[in-house]
Motif scaffolding. Structure first.
Motif, mmCIF file in Angstrom:
data_model
loop_
_atom_site.group_PDB
_atom_site.id
_atom_site.type_symbol
_atom_site.label_atom_id
_atom_site.label_comp_id
_atom_site.label_asym_id
_atom_site.label_seq_id
_atom_site.Cartn_x
_atom_site.Cartn_y
_atom_site.Cartn_z
ATOM 1 N N MET A 45 0.827 -1.204 0.000
ATOM 2 C CA MET A 45 0.000 0.000 0.000
ATOM 3 C C MET A 45 0.862 1.255 0.000
ATOM 4 O O MET A 45 0.567 2.235 -0.693
ATOM 5 C CB MET A 45 -0.956 -0.025 1.190
ATOM 6 N N GLU A 46 1.946 1.242 0.763
ATOM 7 C CA GLU A 46 2.845 2.397 0.772
ATOM 8 C C GLU A 46 3.474 2.608 -0.604
ATOM 9 O O GLU A 46 3.595 3.744 -1.066
ATOM 10 C CB GLU A 46 3.937 2.191 1.821
ATOM 11 N N ASN A 47 3.845 1.523 -1.262
ATOM 12 C CA ASN A 47 4.482 1.614 -2.575
ATOM 13 C C ASN A 47 3.527 2.091 -3.662
ATOM 14 O O ASN A 47 3.966 2.571 -4.714
ATOM 15 C CB ASN A 47 5.066 0.255 -2.981
ATOM 16 N N THR A 48 2.218 1.926 -3.426
ATOM 17 C CA THR A 48 1.217 2.372 -4.407
ATOM 18 C C THR A 48 0.504 3.650 -3.969
ATOM 19 O O THR A 48 -0.480 4.050 -4.577
ATOM 20 C CB THR A 48 0.180 1.260 -4.671
ATOM 21 N N GLY A 49 0.991 4.266 -2.892
ATOM 22 C CA GLY A 49 0.437 5.548 -2.474
ATOM 23 C C GLY A 49 -0.817 5.478 -1.641
ATOM 24 O O GLY A 49 -1.564 6.459 -1.555
ATOM 25 N N VAL A 50 -1.081 4.335 -1.012
ATOM 26 C CA VAL A 50 -2.250 4.197 -0.140
ATOM 27 C C VAL A 50 -1.758 4.268 1.306
ATOM 28 O O VAL A 50 -1.106 3.345 1.791
ATOM 29 C CB VAL A 50 -2.988 2.859 -0.388
ATOM 30 N N TYR A 51 -2.082 5.364 1.996
ATOM 31 C CA TYR A 51 -1.547 5.589 3.341
ATOM 32 C C TYR A 51 -2.615 5.647 4.433
ATOM 33 O O TYR A 51 -2.281 5.807 5.610
ATOM 34 C CB TYR A 51 -0.752 6.902 3.370
ATOM 35 N N ASP A 52 -3.867 5.545 4.054
ATOM 36 C CA ASP A 52 -4.938 5.735 5.042
ATOM 37 C C ASP A 52 -5.681 4.449 5.386
ATOM 38 O O ASP A 52 -6.803 4.478 5.877
ATOM 39 C CB ASP A 52 -5.939 6.784 4.551
ATOM 40 N N VAL A 53 -5.068 3.296 5.122
ATOM 41 C CA VAL A 53 -5.682 2.004 5.432
ATOM 42 C C VAL A 53 -4.942 1.357 6.596
ATOM 43 O O VAL A 53 -3.711 1.280 6.600
ATOM 44 C CB VAL A 53 -5.667 1.058 4.213
ATOM 45 N N THR A 54 -5.686 0.892 7.582
ATOM 46 C CA THR A 54 -5.115 0.227 8.751
ATOM 47 C C THR A 54 -5.101 -1.282 8.535
ATOM 48 O O THR A 54 -6.087 -1.855 8.065
ATOM 49 C CB THR A 54 -5.935 0.546 10.013
ATOM 50 N N VAL A 55 -3.986 -1.917 8.879
ATOM 51 C CA VAL A 55 -3.866 -3.378 8.789
ATOM 52 C C VAL A 55 -4.026 -3.952 10.186
ATOM 53 O O VAL A 55 -3.281 -3.592 11.103
ATOM 54 C CB VAL A 55 -2.514 -3.801 8.186
ATOM 55 N N GLU A 56 -5.005 -4.845 10.346
ATOM 56 C CA GLU A 56 -5.292 -5.423 11.658
ATOM 57 C C GLU A 56 -5.315 -6.946 11.588
ATOM 58 O O GLU A 56 -5.561 -7.527 10.545
ATOM 59 C CB GLU A 56 -6.660 -4.949 12.180
ATOM 60 N N ARG A 57 -5.083 -7.559 12.754
ATOM 61 C CA ARG A 57 -5.225 -9.004 12.882
ATOM 62 C C ARG A 57 -6.672 -9.320 13.257
ATOM 63 O O ARG A 57 -7.280 -8.625 14.068
ATOM 64 C CB ARG A 57 -4.291 -9.536 13.965
ATOM 65 N N VAL A 58 -7.236 -10.371 12.650
ATOM 66 C CA VAL A 58 -8.597 -10.780 12.957
ATOM 67 C C VAL A 58 -8.604 -12.268 13.292
ATOM 68 O O VAL A 58 -7.813 -13.036 12.732
ATOM 69 C CB VAL A 58 -9.558 -10.479 11.777
ATOM 70 N N ALA A 59 -9.453 -12.667 14.203
ATOM 71 C CA ALA A 59 -9.515 -14.072 14.611
ATOM 72 C C ALA A 59 -10.077 -14.939 13.492
ATOM 73 O O ALA A 59 -10.792 -14.467 12.606
ATOM 74 C CB ALA A 59 -10.376 -14.214 15.860
ATOM 75 N N GLY A 60 -9.761 -16.229 13.562
ATOM 76 C CA GLY A 60 -10.323 -17.180 12.612
ATOM 77 C C GLY A 60 -9.320 -17.626 11.563
ATOM 78 O O GLY A 60 -8.183 -17.151 11.502
ATOM 79 N N ASN A 61 -9.784 -18.538 10.712
ATOM 80 C CA ASN A 61 -8.968 -19.083 9.631
ATOM 81 C C ASN A 61 -9.581 -18.696 8.293
ATOM 82 O O ASN A 61 -10.767 -18.910 8.059
ATOM 83 C CB ASN A 61 -8.897 -20.610 9.748
ATOM 84 N N LEU A 62 -8.783 -18.083 7.428
ATOM 85 C CA LEU A 62 -9.251 -17.592 6.123
ATOM 86 C C LEU A 62 -10.421 -16.610 6.294
ATOM 87 O O LEU A 62 -11.380 -16.628 5.518
ATOM 88 C CB LEU A 62 -9.650 -18.771 5.221
ATOM 89 N N THR A 63 -10.328 -15.764 7.291
ATOM 90 C CA THR A 63 -11.339 -14.724 7.538
ATOM 91 C C THR A 63 -10.856 -13.366 7.045
ATOM 92 O O THR A 63 -11.396 -12.328 7.422
ATOM 93 C CB THR A 63 -11.653 -14.638 9.039
ATOM 94 N N ASP A 64 -9.852 -13.375 6.196
ATOM 95 C CA ASP A 64 -9.241 -12.148 5.692
ATOM 96 C C ASP A 64 -10.238 -11.350 4.845
ATOM 97 O O ASP A 64 -10.958 -11.915 4.026
ATOM 98 C CB ASP A 64 -8.018 -12.491 4.841
ATOM 99 N N HIS A 65 -10.260 -10.036 5.020
ATOM 100 C CA HIS A 65 -11.140 -9.189 4.224
ATOM 101 C C HIS A 65 -10.740 -7.727 4.362
ATOM 102 O O HIS A 65 -10.047 -7.340 5.301
ATOM 103 C CB HIS A 65 -12.600 -9.352 4.657
#
Length: 224
Positions: A45-65
């Motif tokens: 995201m930094e390399n493509t100019g996206v600076y306003d997105v937060t990356v968080e850990r979420v519980a579960g398996n394959l619950t990425d979104h």
């Protein structure tokens, strides 16, 4: 139509099994540079100019979104801290959604608009159809027709999801290669993970369309 529905459900079950098996296989293959899923998502995201997105850990398996409402990219426990090829592929895919949002990718915007309609449709469709089948009057037919319309809205959401997911995966692979997160010997595993995931969306769309056609067929016979 019933046979088609059974075949579609079998395809859906296969797709779910395939994505789990493929993910488990490449979750055991570590990338040579030692990047974690969270690091890759952040750097992409930094390399493509996206600076306003937060990356968080979420519980579960394959619950990425990715949640466009809060601009939050959530990675499951098996992806956030993992250095596997599978984790990097999934993290890159979700980053693709964040980039779609940032550049105003049309299908993603349309899908976001359809979310409340699809949620309402999935909750109301079958109850309305069931209640309508209890009546033989025009009111019963109206409830069935309304239920089918609600169901069609949820099907539309499923269909518009396809180009959104395909585009996110294409962006993911390009970024993994162009930004040198994975080398040529590793990128094949990431592609297989994302292709397996894409098949689940295709299978879900087929099941939804066949169910809609079956409901329309039943409703048509009821009016004859």
């Amino acid at each position: 139509m019933f046979i088609l529905l059974i075949l579609a459900i079998i395809l859906s079950l296969y797709a779910q099994s395939n994505v789990t098996g493929t993910y488990n296989k490449y979750a055991k293959v570590q990338n040579r540079r030692g990047y974690t899923g969270a690091q890759v998502a952040t750097m992409m995201m930094e390399n493509t100019g996206v600076y306003d997105v937060t990356v968080e850990r979420v519980a579960g398996n394959l619950t990425d979104h990715y949640d466009p409402r809060t601009k939050t990219l959530r990675l499951s426990q098996g992806v956030y801290d993992s250095t596997s090829v599978a984790a990097l592929g999934i993290a890159a895919h979700e980053t693709g959604h964040a980039i779609q949002h940032d550049v105003g990718y049309g299908p993603l915007a349309l899908r976001s608009i359809l979310v409340p309609v699809a949620n309402l449709g999935s909750r109301m469709a079958m109850p309305l159809i069931f209640m309508g089948m209890l009546f033989s009057s025009s009111s019963g037919n109206f409830m069935i027709q309304l239920g089918i319309i609600f169901f069609a809205a949820s099907v539309a959401f499923t269909l518009i999801t396809l180009p959104v997911e395909f585009d996110a995966s294409a962006r993911a692979i390009d970024l993994l290669v162009d930004q040198s997160f994975l080398d040529e010997s590793e990128i094949g595993g990431a592609k297989k993970v994302l292709k397996a995931a894409a098949l689940t969306y295709v299978a879900a769309a087929i099941v939804a369309v066949v169910q809609l056609l079956r409901l329309i067929g039943i409703f048509g016979r009821r009016n004859n």
